[in-house]
Motif scaffolding. Structure first.
Motif, mmCIF file in Angstrom:
data_model
loop_
_atom_site.group_PDB
_atom_site.id
_atom_site.type_symbol
_atom_site.label_atom_id
_atom_site.label_comp_id
_atom_site.label_asym_id
_atom_site.label_seq_id
_atom_site.Cartn_x
_atom_site.Cartn_y
_atom_site.Cartn_z
ATOM 1 N N ARG A 94 32.946 45.834 39.500
ATOM 2 C CA ARG A 94 32.583 46.416 38.197
ATOM 3 C C ARG A 94 32.194 47.882 38.358
ATOM 4 O O ARG A 94 32.661 48.743 37.617
ATOM 5 N N THR A 98 34.327 50.911 36.758
ATOM 6 C CA THR A 98 33.624 51.679 35.730
ATOM 7 C C THR A 98 33.565 53.150 36.090
ATOM 8 O O THR A 98 33.866 54.020 35.269
ATOM 9 N N GLY A 126 37.224 44.102 37.175
ATOM 10 C CA GLY A 126 35.808 44.441 37.211
ATOM 11 C C GLY A 126 35.170 44.433 35.836
ATOM 12 O O GLY A 126 33.987 44.703 35.698
ATOM 13 N N PHE A 127 35.954 44.126 34.826
ATOM 14 C CA PHE A 127 35.445 44.113 33.449
ATOM 15 C C PHE A 127 35.372 42.664 32.961
ATOM 16 O O PHE A 127 36.317 42.143 32.392
ATOM 17 N N ASP A 131 31.718 43.178 29.063
ATOM 18 C CA ASP A 131 32.347 44.422 29.524
ATOM 19 C C ASP A 131 33.854 44.426 29.275
ATOM 20 O O ASP A 131 34.481 45.487 29.225
#
Length: 176
Positions: A94, A98, A126-127, A131
């Motif tokens: 994440r 990001t 990672g989302f 998110d």
């Protein structure tokens, strides 16, 4: 205005150059990427077509956990991001994704950041959970790539600047 953060509480993105080509090659090899050229050829062309390349350093262990890249912006205002991490916790993935996306939007007047992956879930990028709202599935390229003895679908995801401005800034604030 976005700031191009390269550090979270858990990781640091450090610029990678030609001297890091062998290390990046080793990461790709360990992750099982097929079709890698010989190391010398890879090193000679390292960085071509990229606007940014980062080695991912974990703060807790000091290890190089992987790398991320951003392509050169296209005339349409797009870049392609890649994140290569093997066996890292979701929080590391994440943070890297990001910071990489945020860096792209902070540095260039682009409309969106693309990711291409064989995994159909934005969580693999990672989302995950809430998110995932910053990521939009754009396309599936059926049986588009071949490795490990089989063909794989490639899933194309995009992060649009408008969504990043709305949700991404909070993601960055939560990790830096």
């Amino acid at each position: 205005m976005l700031f191009p953060h390269t550090e979270s509480g858990q990781i640091e993105l450090r610029p990678a150059g030609a001297k890091d080509a062998a290390r990046v090659y080793e990461i790709l090899f360990r992750l099982g990427h097929g079709g890698l050229p010989l190391l010398d050829r890879y090193a000679d062309s390292f960085g071509q077509g990229l606007s940014a390349c980062f080695l991912v350093h974990r703060k807790d262990t000091g290890e190089v956990a992987g790398f991320s890249t951003l392509s050169e912006p296209s005339v349409a205002g797009h870049v392609t991001a890649e994140v290569h991490l093997g066996g890292q916790p979701d929080e590391i993935r994440r943070d890297v994704a990001t910071l990489t996306v945020n860096f792209a939007f902070a540095m260039w007047r682009i409309k969106k950041v693309y990711f291409h992956t064989v995994d159909p879930s934005p969580a693999a990028l990672g989302f995950a959970g809430p998110d995932a709202a910053v990521v939009e599935a754009e396309a599936v390229l059926p049986r588009h790539t071949y490795f490990h003895g089989r063909t794989w679908d490639v899933h194309v995801f995009a992060v649009y600047r408008e969504r990043w401005d709305e949700h991404g800034v909070d993601l960055v604030k939560n990790i830096v």
